[in-house]
Design a protein around this motif. Structure first.
Motif, PDB file in Angstrom:
ATOM      1  N   ALA A  44       6.397  -5.124  10.592  1.00  0.00           N
ATOM      2  CA  ALA A  44       5.112  -4.420  10.643  1.00  0.00           C
ATOM      3  C   ALA A  44       4.328  -4.827  11.887  1.00  0.00           C
ATOM      4  O   ALA A  44       3.688  -3.986  12.539  1.00  0.00           O
ATOM      5  CB  ALA A  44       4.301  -4.702   9.373  1.00  0.00           C
ATOM      6  N   LEU A  45       4.395  -6.097  12.240  1.00  0.00           N
ATOM      7  CA  LEU A  45       3.713  -6.579  13.440  1.00  0.00           C
ATOM      8  C   LEU A  45       4.297  -5.934  14.690  1.00  0.00           C
ATOM      9  O   LEU A  45       3.557  -5.519  15.593  1.00  0.00           O
ATOM     10  CB  LEU A  45       3.810  -8.102  13.529  1.00  0.00           C
ATOM     11  CG  LEU A  45       3.227  -8.746  14.777  1.00  0.00           C
ATOM     12  CD1 LEU A  45       1.723  -8.472  14.874  1.00  0.00           C
ATOM     13  CD2 LEU A  45       3.512 -10.235  14.787  1.00  0.00           C
ATOM     14  N   GLN A  46       5.621  -5.826  14.754  1.00  0.00           N
ATOM     15  CA  GLN A  46       6.256  -5.202  15.911  1.00  0.00           C
ATOM     16  C   GLN A  46       5.837  -3.738  16.048  1.00  0.00           C
ATOM     17  O   GLN A  46       5.544  -3.274  17.152  1.00  0.00           O
ATOM     18  CB  GLN A  46       7.792  -5.306  15.800  1.00  0.00           C
ATOM     19  CG  GLN A  46       8.313  -6.731  15.742  1.00  0.00           C
ATOM     20  CD  GLN A  46       7.800  -7.609  16.863  1.00  0.00           C
ATOM     21  OE1 GLN A  46       7.939  -7.277  18.024  1.00  0.00           O
ATOM     22  NE2 GLN A  46       7.194  -8.721  16.510  1.00  0.00           N
ATOM     23  N   LEU A  75       9.453 -11.261   2.665  1.00  0.00           N
ATOM     24  CA  LEU A  75       8.062 -10.989   3.036  1.00  0.00           C
ATOM     25  C   LEU A  75       7.839 -11.263   4.524  1.00  0.00           C
ATOM     26  O   LEU A  75       7.233 -10.451   5.235  1.00  0.00           O
ATOM     27  CB  LEU A  75       7.118 -11.845   2.196  1.00  0.00           C
ATOM     28  CG  LEU A  75       5.634 -11.729   2.506  1.00  0.00           C
ATOM     29  CD1 LEU A  75       5.145 -10.302   2.296  1.00  0.00           C
ATOM     30  CD2 LEU A  75       4.832 -12.700   1.661  1.00  0.00           C
ATOM     31  N   ILE A  76       8.368 -12.361   5.020  1.00  0.00           N
ATOM     32  CA  ILE A  76       8.211 -12.710   6.436  1.00  0.00           C
ATOM     33  C   ILE A  76       8.854 -11.647   7.310  1.00  0.00           C
ATOM     34  O   ILE A  76       8.270 -11.203   8.305  1.00  0.00           O
ATOM     35  CB  ILE A  76       8.794 -14.109   6.722  1.00  0.00           C
ATOM     36  CG1 ILE A  76       7.907 -15.186   6.080  1.00  0.00           C
ATOM     37  CG2 ILE A  76       8.930 -14.343   8.229  1.00  0.00           C
ATOM     38  CD1 ILE A  76       8.537 -16.568   6.052  1.00  0.00           C
ATOM     39  N   ARG A  77      10.054 -11.208   6.937  1.00  0.00           N
ATOM     40  CA  ARG A  77      10.732 -10.171   7.729  1.00  0.00           C
ATOM     41  C   ARG A  77       9.935  -8.863   7.722  1.00  0.00           C
ATOM     42  O   ARG A  77       9.801  -8.199   8.758  1.00  0.00           O
ATOM     43  CB  ARG A  77      12.144  -9.939   7.209  1.00  0.00           C
ATOM     44  CG  ARG A  77      13.102 -11.030   7.613  1.00  0.00           C
ATOM     45  CD  ARG A  77      14.548 -10.705   7.237  1.00  0.00           C
ATOM     46  NE  ARG A  77      15.411 -11.819   7.560  1.00  0.00           N
ATOM     47  CZ  ARG A  77      15.746 -12.791   6.702  1.00  0.00           C
ATOM     48  NH1 ARG A  77      15.299 -12.768   5.457  1.00  0.00           N
ATOM     49  NH2 ARG A  77      16.526 -13.774   7.094  1.00  0.00           N
ATOM     50  N   ALA A  78       9.416  -8.485   6.545  1.00  0.00           N
ATOM     51  CA  ALA A  78       8.626  -7.250   6.451  1.00  0.00           C
ATOM     52  C   ALA A  78       7.362  -7.351   7.298  1.00  0.00           C
ATOM     53  O   ALA A  78       6.995  -6.398   7.997  1.00  0.00           O
ATOM     54  CB  ALA A  78       8.277  -6.961   4.991  1.00  0.00           C
ATOM     55  N   GLY A 110       0.818  -1.201   0.000  1.00  0.00           N
ATOM     56  CA  GLY A 110       0.000   0.000   0.000  1.00  0.00           C
ATOM     57  C   GLY A 110       0.853   1.253   0.000  1.00  0.00           C
ATOM     58  O   GLY A 110       2.079   1.207   0.050  1.00  0.00           O
ATOM     59  N   SER A 111       0.206   2.408  -0.027  1.00  0.00           N
ATOM     60  CA  SER A 111       0.917   3.678  -0.070  1.00  0.00           C
ATOM     61  C   SER A 111       1.735   3.915   1.194  1.00  0.00           C
ATOM     62  O   SER A 111       2.694   4.666   1.176  1.00  0.00           O
ATOM     63  CB  SER A 111      -0.073   4.824  -0.282  1.00  0.00           C
ATOM     64  OG  SER A 111      -1.003   4.862   0.793  1.00  0.00           O
ATOM     65  N   ASP A 112       1.359   3.272   2.304  1.00  0.00           N
ATOM     66  CA  ASP A 112       2.111   3.430   3.547  1.00  0.00           C
ATOM     67  C   ASP A 112       3.214   2.387   3.687  1.00  0.00           C
ATOM     68  O   ASP A 112       3.857   2.292   4.716  1.00  0.00           O
ATOM     69  CB  ASP A 112       1.170   3.365   4.752  1.00  0.00           C
ATOM     70  CG  ASP A 112       0.477   2.007   4.887  1.00  0.00           C
ATOM     71  OD1 ASP A 112       0.619   1.165   3.979  1.00  0.00           O
ATOM     72  OD2 ASP A 112      -0.202   1.791   5.905  1.00  0.00           O
ATOM     73  N   GLY A 113       3.439   1.613   2.639  1.00  0.00           N
ATOM     74  CA  GLY A 113       4.481   0.602   2.679  1.00  0.00           C
ATOM     75  C   GLY A 113       3.997  -0.739   3.191  1.00  0.00           C
ATOM     76  O   GLY A 113       4.746  -1.708   3.192  1.00  0.00           O
TER      77      GLY A 113
END
Length: 77
Positions: A31-33, A24-27, A2-5
Motif C-alpha cells: 500500500a505504501l508503494q 500485515l507488514i507485506r500488505a 476498508g472498502s478499498d482494501g
C-alpha cells in the motif's frame, strides 16, 4: 480493512501470530508503494498545472487586445 482494501484501523498486534504480522507488514508495504507512486504522479501533474496557470496568467496580464495589436479582423473583434 476498508472498502478499498486498505487498513482502516490497526489491529491489536498482540493478538496476531507471527505469520499474520508478516501478512500485515507485506500488505502495508504494498500500500505504501502504491501511495508513493501515486504521490509522484500527482506531484508531476501539479507542477504541470502550475506551469500552465502561470502561462495563462501571463497571457491575461499581457497587453490588451487593441485594433493595432489584435490578430482578429475588425469584424471578429
Amino acid at each position: 480493512m476498508g472498502s478499498d482494501g486498505g487498513v482502516t484501523e490497526l489491529p491489536d498486534l498482540s493478538l496476531l501470530s507471527h505469520a499474520e504480522k508478516d501478512v500485515l507488514i507485506r500488505a502495508l508495504w504494498e500500500a505504501l508503494q502504491v501511495s508513493e507512486r501515486r504521490n509522484e504522479e500527482l506531484t508531476i501533474r501539479l507542477a504541470a498545472a502550475e506551469r500552465r496557470i502561470e502561462e495563462l496568467e501571463a497571457q491575461l496580464n499581457g497587453p490588451a487586445k487593441l485594433p493595432d495589436n489584435s490578430s482578429l479582423p475588425p469584424t471578429r473583434r
